[in-house]
Write a protein that holds these residues in place. Structure first.
Motif, PDB file in Angstrom:
ATOM      1  N   GLN A 184       0.806  -1.216   0.000  1.00  0.00           N
ATOM      2  CA  GLN A 184       0.000   0.000   0.000  1.00  0.00           C
ATOM      3  C   GLN A 184       0.847   1.278   0.000  1.00  0.00           C
ATOM      4  N   MET A 185       2.131   1.184  -0.303  1.00  0.00           N
ATOM      5  CA  MET A 185       2.938   2.400  -0.407  1.00  0.00           C
ATOM      6  C   MET A 185       2.401   3.306  -1.505  1.00  0.00           C
ATOM      7  N   SER A 186       2.680   4.602  -1.383  1.00  0.00           N
ATOM      8  CA  SER A 186       2.113   5.600  -2.289  1.00  0.00           C
ATOM      9  C   SER A 186       3.231   6.461  -2.885  1.00  0.00           C
ATOM     10  N   PRO A 187       3.031   7.034  -4.074  1.00  0.00           N
ATOM     11  CA  PRO A 187       4.066   7.885  -4.678  1.00  0.00           C
ATOM     12  C   PRO A 187       4.281   9.215  -3.951  1.00  0.00           C
ATOM     13  N   SER A 188       3.254   9.715  -3.231  1.00  0.00           N
ATOM     14  CA  SER A 188       3.421  11.027  -2.599  1.00  0.00           C
ATOM     15  C   SER A 188       2.445  11.185  -1.445  1.00  0.00           C
ATOM     16  N   MET A 189       2.775  12.118  -0.549  1.00  0.00           N
ATOM     17  CA  MET A 189       1.920  12.444   0.584  1.00  0.00           C
ATOM     18  C   MET A 189       2.003  13.943   0.849  1.00  0.00           C
ATOM     19  N   HIS A 190       0.887  14.515   1.208  1.00  0.00           N
ATOM     20  CA  HIS A 190       0.811  15.924   1.590  1.00  0.00           C
ATOM     21  C   HIS A 190       0.235  15.968   2.992  1.00  0.00           C
ATOM     22  N   PHE A 191       0.929  16.605   3.941  1.00  0.00           N
ATOM     23  CA  PHE A 191       0.457  16.590   5.321  1.00  0.00           C
ATOM     24  C   PHE A 191       0.874  17.862   6.052  1.00  0.00           C
ATOM     25  N   SER A 192       0.177  18.136   7.124  1.00  0.00           N
ATOM     26  CA  SER A 192       0.543  19.242   8.015  1.00  0.00           C
ATOM     27  C   SER A 192       0.655  18.700   9.423  1.00  0.00           C
ATOM     28  N   THR A 193       1.561  19.260  10.199  1.00  0.00           N
ATOM     29  CA  THR A 193       1.721  18.836  11.589  1.00  0.00           C
ATOM     30  C   THR A 193       0.640  19.496  12.444  1.00  0.00           C
ATOM     31  N   PRO A 194       0.206  18.865  13.535  1.00  0.00           N
ATOM     32  CA  PRO A 194      -0.737  19.527  14.442  1.00  0.00           C
ATOM     33  C   PRO A 194      -0.115  20.763  15.079  1.00  0.00           C
ATOM     34  N   TRP A 195      -0.956  21.699  15.446  1.00  0.00           N
ATOM     35  CA  TRP A 195      -0.476  22.876  16.136  1.00  0.00           C
ATOM     36  C   TRP A 195      -0.042  22.491  17.550  1.00  0.00           C
ATOM     37  N   SER A 196       1.076  23.038  17.998  1.00  0.00           N
ATOM     38  CA  SER A 196       1.591  22.737  19.334  1.00  0.00           C
ATOM     39  C   SER A 196       1.703  24.018  20.149  1.00  0.00           C
ATOM     40  N   PRO A 197       1.219  24.017  21.384  1.00  0.00           N
ATOM     41  CA  PRO A 197       1.309  25.209  22.232  1.00  0.00           C
ATOM     42  C   PRO A 197       2.580  25.254  23.068  1.00  0.00           C
ATOM     43  N   TYR A 198       3.585  24.405  22.735  1.00  0.00           N
ATOM     44  CA  TYR A 198       4.716  24.255  23.641  1.00  0.00           C
ATOM     45  C   TYR A 198       5.965  25.005  23.196  1.00  0.00           C
ATOM     46  N   GLY A 199       5.791  26.124  22.537  1.00  0.00           N
ATOM     47  CA  GLY A 199       6.918  26.994  22.225  1.00  0.00           C
ATOM     48  C   GLY A 199       7.988  26.301  21.426  1.00  0.00           C
ATOM     49  N   ASP A 200       9.198  26.258  21.964  1.00  0.00           N
ATOM     50  CA  ASP A 200      10.331  25.687  21.261  1.00  0.00           C
ATOM     51  C   ASP A 200      10.243  24.169  21.136  1.00  0.00           C
ATOM     52  N   ILE A 257      11.371  17.242  12.185  1.00  0.00           N
ATOM     53  CA  ILE A 257      10.871  18.363  11.397  1.00  0.00           C
ATOM     54  C   ILE A 257      10.150  19.335  12.333  1.00  0.00           C
ATOM     55  N   MET A 258      10.013  20.569  11.884  1.00  0.00           N
ATOM     56  CA  MET A 258       9.338  21.585  12.672  1.00  0.00           C
ATOM     57  C   MET A 258       7.868  21.660  12.267  1.00  0.00           C
ATOM     58  N   GLU A 259       7.095  22.387  13.041  1.00  0.00           N
ATOM     59  CA  GLU A 259       5.679  22.583  12.743  1.00  0.00           C
ATOM     60  C   GLU A 259       5.523  23.216  11.368  1.00  0.00           C
ATOM     61  N   GLY A 260       4.602  22.663  10.544  1.00  0.00           N
ATOM     62  CA  GLY A 260       4.424  23.221   9.223  1.00  0.00           C
ATOM     63  C   GLY A 260       3.638  22.315   8.294  1.00  0.00           C
ATOM     64  N   VAL A 261       3.650  22.673   7.009  1.00  0.00           N
ATOM     65  CA  VAL A 261       2.975  21.920   5.960  1.00  0.00           C
ATOM     66  C   VAL A 261       4.039  21.298   5.064  1.00  0.00           C
ATOM     67  N   TYR A 262       3.868  20.027   4.686  1.00  0.00           N
ATOM     68  CA  TYR A 262       4.923  19.293   3.991  1.00  0.00           C
ATOM     69  C   TYR A 262       4.376  18.500   2.812  1.00  0.00           C
ATOM     70  N   ASP A 263       5.227  18.412   1.768  1.00  0.00           N
ATOM     71  CA  ASP A 263       5.013  17.499   0.652  1.00  0.00           C
ATOM     72  C   ASP A 263       6.152  16.488   0.654  1.00  0.00           C
ATOM     73  N   LEU A 264       5.804  15.221   0.705  1.00  0.00           N
ATOM     74  CA  LEU A 264       6.772  14.134   0.659  1.00  0.00           C
ATOM     75  C   LEU A 264       6.491  13.342  -0.609  1.00  0.00           C
ATOM     76  N   TYR A 265       7.499  13.195  -1.474  1.00  0.00           N
ATOM     77  CA  TYR A 265       7.237  12.552  -2.753  1.00  0.00           C
ATOM     78  C   TYR A 265       8.531  12.025  -3.360  1.00  0.00           C
ATOM     79  N   THR A 266       8.383  11.257  -4.434  1.00  0.00           N
ATOM     80  CA  THR A 266       9.533  10.793  -5.202  1.00  0.00           C
ATOM     81  C   THR A 266       9.456  11.397  -6.597  1.00  0.00           C
ATOM     82  N   THR A 267      10.601  11.740  -7.141  1.00  0.00           N
ATOM     83  CA  THR A 267      10.632  12.355  -8.468  1.00  0.00           C
ATOM     84  C   THR A 267      10.636  11.318  -9.584  1.00  0.00           C
ATOM     85  N   ASN A 268      10.749  10.040  -9.237  1.00  0.00           N
ATOM     86  CA  ASN A 268      10.735   8.980 -10.252  1.00  0.00           C
ATOM     87  C   ASN A 268       9.444   8.180 -10.228  1.00  0.00           C
TER      88      ASN A 268
END
Length: 269
Positions: free
Chosen positions: A165-181, A226-237
C-alpha cells in the motif's frame, strides 16, 4: 446511523474482554466504516495515566504479507528509550509470522502475536505466508521529561499499512503545538532502496538520511526531526514510499499514520 460495540470495562469484579481479531461483515455486501479504540488505555511501563486510542480500521482485503515497522523515538522520565508494542493479527489459519526472516510463531485466523521493538532495531521487516494485519503502540510519552514533566500515560497507536500500500506522494501538516520551542516532530520514511536518491521533502532531497533495512536491503528507512508546518513528501521517479509522524513534543505525544493518496489493490504489487 452508528452502531457501538463495547468490550467489558474492567472493574474490581471483572476483567477486560479482548475483542482483537473480531471479524465484522456488512449485510448484503454494503460498505461501512469501522473505527476501533478505547476511551482510556493503560499500557505497561511505569504507567500512571491513560489516554484515548482511536483509529479507522483497514478492510482485511487490503492487508498484506509484508510490513516495514520502526519504533517511535520516545523516552521515559529517566530519559531511557522505551520499547514499542507491535500486534500481528492473522486473517487465515496456519499463518506463519516472521521477523527479519526468522520465524516467530504460527497463529490461526483472528488470533494475534505481540512483539516488542526498540529504536536500536532500525527498520524491522515482518512477513508471512498469508495476509495479516499490523498495529503499533507506544507505551507512554505524553509529556516532556526534559522540562521536568511526567511522561507517564498517554499511549498512542497506528494501524500500519503493508508494503503493497505504499504511495508515490503524501501531503500533510503537523498539528499545532502550544509548547513553544518544543514544536518538534519525528518523521519516519520507508521506500524501496532503488528510490532513495529520488525522495524529496518540500523540494529538498533527504536521500542522505536513508539507511538500508538490515534484514532486507531492498528497502531503506530514514528518521528525521521536522518543525511545525505543511509538507510534501514525494519521489521524483514516481516510486513509492510510506511515512509515519509522531511528536508535538520531543519525546512524542502521539503516533500517526500519514494520509495516503489512494488505497490500491494489494494484488497490483
Amino acid at each position: 446511523e452508528v452502531f457501538f460495540f463495547f468490550s467489558v470495562v474492567p472493574t474490581a469484579q471483572s476483567s477486560v474482554v479482548d475483542i482483537n481479531g473480531t471479524r465484522v461483515v456488512g449485510v448484503n455486501d454494503k460498505p461501512f466504516a469501522l473505527f476501533i479504540g478505547a476511551p482510556e488505555v493503560y499500557m505497561a511501563h511505569d504507567v500512571a495515566g491513560g489516554d484515548v486510542l482511536y483509529e479507522q480500521s483497514y478492510p482485511i482485503e487490503y492487508w498484506g504479507n509484508r510490513y516495514l515497522v520502526m519504533a517511535c523515538n520516545l523516552t521515559d522520565t529517566n530519559n531511557t528509550v522505551i520499547n514499542n508494542l507491535v500486534v500481528l493479527t492473522a486473517k487465515e489459519n496456519n499463518t506463519m509470522l516472521f521477523r527479519d526472516g526468522e520465524m516467530l510463531t504460527t497463529i490461526n485466523a483472528g488470533f494475534s502475536y505481540y512483539d516488542t521493538i526498540h529504536t536500536s532495531d532500525g527498520g524491522i521487516f515482518y512477513s508471512s505466508n498469508a495476509n495479516f494485519g499490523v498495529s503499533q503502540y507506544m507505551f507512554t510519552g505524553g509529556a516532556n521529561p526534559r522540562l521536568g514533566q511526567s511522561s507517564h500515560g498517554n499511549p498512542a497507536m497506528a494501524i500500519i499499512p503493508p508494503i503493497e500500500q505504499m504511495s508515490p506522494s503524501m501531503h500533510f501538516s503537523t498539528p499545532w503545538s502550544p509548547y513553544g520551542d518544543q514544536r518538534f516532530f519525528y518523521l519516519q520514511v520507508f521506500t524501496p532502496t532503488e528510490n532513495v536518491e529520488y525522495v524529496m521533502l518540500n523540494d529538498s532531497s533527504i536521500s542522505h538520511l536513508f539507511l538500508p533495512v538490515r534484514s532486507d536491503p531492498r528497502y531503506s528507512f530514514a528518521q528525521l526531526n521536522i518543525m511545525e508546518g505543511v509538507y510534501d513528501l514525494y519521489t521524483t521517479n514516481n516510486g513509492v514510499l510510506d511515512a509515519r509522524l509522531s511528536g508535538s513534543r520531543s519525546d512524542c505525544g502521539y503516533y500517526a499514520l500519514l494520509s495516503h493518496n489512494r488505497i490500491i489493490n494489494a494484488n497490483l504489487f
